[in-house]
Design a protein around this motif. Structure first.
Motif, PDB file in Angstrom:
ATOM      1  N   GLY A 132       0.806  -1.215   0.000  1.00  0.00           N
ATOM      2  CA  GLY A 132       0.000   0.000   0.000  1.00  0.00           C
ATOM      3  C   GLY A 132       0.835   1.257   0.000  1.00  0.00           C
ATOM      4  O   GLY A 132       0.568   2.207  -0.742  1.00  0.00           O
ATOM      5  N   VAL A 133       1.885   1.269   0.821  1.00  0.00           N
ATOM      6  CA  VAL A 133       2.772   2.432   0.887  1.00  0.00           C
ATOM      7  C   VAL A 133       3.473   2.650  -0.460  1.00  0.00           C
ATOM      8  O   VAL A 133       3.637   3.792  -0.918  1.00  0.00           O
ATOM      9  N   SER A 134       3.869   1.567  -1.102  1.00  0.00           N
ATOM     10  CA  SER A 134       4.527   1.685  -2.414  1.00  0.00           C
ATOM     11  C   SER A 134       3.574   2.282  -3.451  1.00  0.00           C
ATOM     12  O   SER A 134       3.972   3.137  -4.255  1.00  0.00           O
ATOM     13  N   ILE A 135       2.325   1.853  -3.422  1.00  0.00           N
ATOM     14  CA  ILE A 135       1.336   2.397  -4.370  1.00  0.00           C
ATOM     15  C   ILE A 135       1.127   3.888  -4.110  1.00  0.00           C
ATOM     16  O   ILE A 135       1.092   4.704  -5.034  1.00  0.00           O
TER      17      ILE A 135
ATOM     18  N   LYS B 157       3.945  10.402  -7.659  1.00  0.00           N
ATOM     19  CA  LYS B 157       4.883  10.747  -8.733  1.00  0.00           C
ATOM     20  C   LYS B 157       4.218  10.721 -10.108  1.00  0.00           C
ATOM     21  O   LYS B 157       4.901  10.751 -11.135  1.00  0.00           O
ATOM     22  N   ILE B 158       2.890  10.621 -10.120  1.00  0.00           N
ATOM     23  CA  ILE B 158       2.160  10.725 -11.388  1.00  0.00           C
ATOM     24  C   ILE B 158       2.101  12.198 -11.781  1.00  0.00           C
ATOM     25  O   ILE B 158       1.593  13.026 -11.036  1.00  0.00           O
ATOM     26  N   TYR B 159       2.626  12.516 -12.950  1.00  0.00           N
ATOM     27  CA  TYR B 159       2.640  13.898 -13.414  1.00  0.00           C
ATOM     28  C   TYR B 159       1.736  14.063 -14.627  1.00  0.00           C
ATOM     29  O   TYR B 159       1.814  13.305 -15.584  1.00  0.00           O
TER      30      TYR B 159
ATOM     31  N   LEU C 156      -2.253   5.243 -12.847  1.00  0.00           N
ATOM     32  CA  LEU C 156      -2.459   4.614 -11.547  1.00  0.00           C
ATOM     33  C   LEU C 156      -2.727   3.120 -11.713  1.00  0.00           C
ATOM     34  O   LEU C 156      -2.195   2.297 -10.951  1.00  0.00           O
ATOM     35  N   GLU C 157      -3.532   2.755 -12.693  1.00  0.00           N
ATOM     36  CA  GLU C 157      -3.815   1.336 -12.935  1.00  0.00           C
ATOM     37  C   GLU C 157      -2.537   0.568 -13.284  1.00  0.00           C
ATOM     38  O   GLU C 157      -2.358  -0.588 -12.873  1.00  0.00           O
ATOM     39  N   LYS C 158      -1.651   1.208 -14.031  1.00  0.00           N
ATOM     40  CA  LYS C 158      -0.372   0.566 -14.373  1.00  0.00           C
ATOM     41  C   LYS C 158       0.469   0.342 -13.125  1.00  0.00           C
ATOM     42  O   LYS C 158       1.104  -0.708 -12.965  1.00  0.00           O
ATOM     43  N   ILE C 159       0.471   1.307 -12.213  1.00  0.00           N
ATOM     44  CA  ILE C 159       1.190   1.156 -10.944  1.00  0.00           C
ATOM     45  C   ILE C 159       0.639  -0.024 -10.161  1.00  0.00           C
ATOM     46  O   ILE C 159       1.393  -0.830  -9.599  1.00  0.00           O
TER      47      ILE C 159
ATOM     48  N   MET D 155       2.835  -3.273  -9.085  1.00  0.00           N
ATOM     49  CA  MET D 155       3.064  -3.605  -7.683  1.00  0.00           C
ATOM     50  C   MET D 155       2.594  -5.018  -7.363  1.00  0.00           C
ATOM     51  O   MET D 155       3.207  -5.713  -6.534  1.00  0.00           O
ATOM     52  N   ALA D 156       1.528  -5.452  -8.004  1.00  0.00           N
ATOM     53  CA  ALA D 156       1.082  -6.835  -7.812  1.00  0.00           C
ATOM     54  C   ALA D 156       2.160  -7.801  -8.284  1.00  0.00           C
ATOM     55  O   ALA D 156       2.468  -8.802  -7.619  1.00  0.00           O
TER      56      ALA D 156
END
Length: 363
Positions: free
Chosen positions: A188-191, A197-199, A248-251, A255-256
């Motif tokens: 969760g913290v990584s997400i 950092k999404i610009y 965000l979906e790519k992140i 992460m999964a």
């Protein structure tokens, strides 16, 4: 004033989205008693019409209240002004019929449930409330900070708004043996960190932020296997919102794979940004000047708030316009102690009536 009488009654019977039973019944009974025919839709949404012209123009008001927790008690409360919205449109319909001002066109008065859920407009579209409309108009009261009474805004540019819920499933383990587990907190913290950092193009306002993080193993020395994250996303343009969601979906997917965890996500709210027709915006400007005077016209206002009204132009492919009304709302919308100037509601009724008159004369 009649509008205050209706407002005060509706204010005292707040109901949550798709459960506005007493609210809907009051509106329908009042209209029926005045000779209106009601087209009921689903449980609480409905519309009624005046006029007999071939062209049908929609005027929409939302009817649901907000859910709050006040003094540790969950309750519904009108803190977004929907009690004002339906009171003003109700009175406009009653006066339009009484004054017999609709002859050349047909005006459809739409009373929509569940705006706060972000799905009421879609339900009304699905049920046929907007069939054959050539255009649609909306109105919302505004905070005193941006539009004090008696001013009004011709074009309210709402932002796209989304809420995404992310469910993380890792693997539990003892705190002394973290290598045997997959820590849901770490994921969760990584997400959250990567989402920050999404610009997006800084010339187009947008924001993304975590608003909920639930994770608890129940003890202090156990690695939790499950967590739930919620993000709130805002963007002034629909293209920016789409870009932000895709990133965000790519992140989430990455992460999964990185943590060898299972992550599911769903959108709880997914509301588009405003699409306002320039010709209709000009009409709204003229109506405000005619009703309140040129000094009280604000041509446009941009807000990071969301409004499900804009599903109508997007899904139906029809022009739309959306006005903002100053009613000295304070401390602000959605505040549990929100107050407004009841006398200013008559301005909203007159704006609707003068809009109808102007639409009647358009060719």
């Amino acid at each position: 004033m009649e509008v205050i009488k209706h407002y005060e009654y509706l204010h005292e019977i707040p109901e949550l989205g798709f459960n506005e039973f007493k609210t809907s019944e009051y509106l329908k009974t009042t209209l029926k008693n005045a000779g209106f025919k009601i087209q009921e839709l689903d449980k609480t949404g409905f519309y009624t019409e005046l006029g007999s012209g071939d062209e049908i123009i929609g005027l929409r008001a939302d009817i649901d209240a907000l859910g709050h927790i006040i003094d540790n008690i969950a309750c519904a409360k009108h803190t977004c002004g929907h009690d004002a919205h339906m009171s003003m449109l109700l009175c406009a319909a009653l006066k339009a019929k009484e004054q017999n001002i609709i002859k050349n066109k047909k005006i459809r008065f739409i009373f929509q449930p569940a705006e706060e859920l972000g799905s009421g407009a879609l339900k009304m579209i699905e049920l046929g409330a907007c069939d054959n409309l050539s255009a649609i108009f909306g109105m919302h009261i505004r905070p005193i900070q941006e539009c004090p009474s008696p001013k009004a805004i011709a074009s309210m540019y709402y932002a796209a708004s989304a809420a995404i819920k992310i469910d993380i499933v890792g693997k539990a383990a003892h705190g002394a043996r973290p290598h045997l587990g997959i820590n849901a907190i770490d994921i969760g913290v990584s997400i959250i960190d990567l989402a920050r950092k999404i610009y997006i193009d800084p010339n187009k306002p947008s924001s993304i932020k975590a608003t909920r993080f639930i994770c608890d193993s129940g003890v202090t020395n156990s690695i939790p296997s499950e967590a739930t994250l919620v993000f709130d996303l805002r963007a002034q343009h629909n293209e920016s919102m789409q870009e932000m969601k895709e990133k965000l979906e790519k992140i989430i997917v990455n992460m999964a794979n990185t943590y060898d965890a299972k992550i599911n996500y769903e959108y709880l709210i997914n509301i588009p940004a405003a699409i306002i027709d320039k010709k209709l915006a000009k009409i709204c400007e003229e109506v405000i000047v005619d009703t309140l005077g040129e000094d009280n016209l604000i041509k446009e206002q941009f807000t990071p708030g969301g409004e499900d009204f804009f599903f109508y132009p997007i899904k139906l492919g029809i022009p739309s316009a959306f006005m903002g009304l100053g009613v000295d709302c304070s401390p602000g919308l959605h505040h549990p102690q929100m107050q407004l100037n009841k006398n200013a509601l008559e301005n909203g009724v007159n704006l609707w009536l003068n809009l109808i008159k102007k639409l009647e004369n358009l060719k």
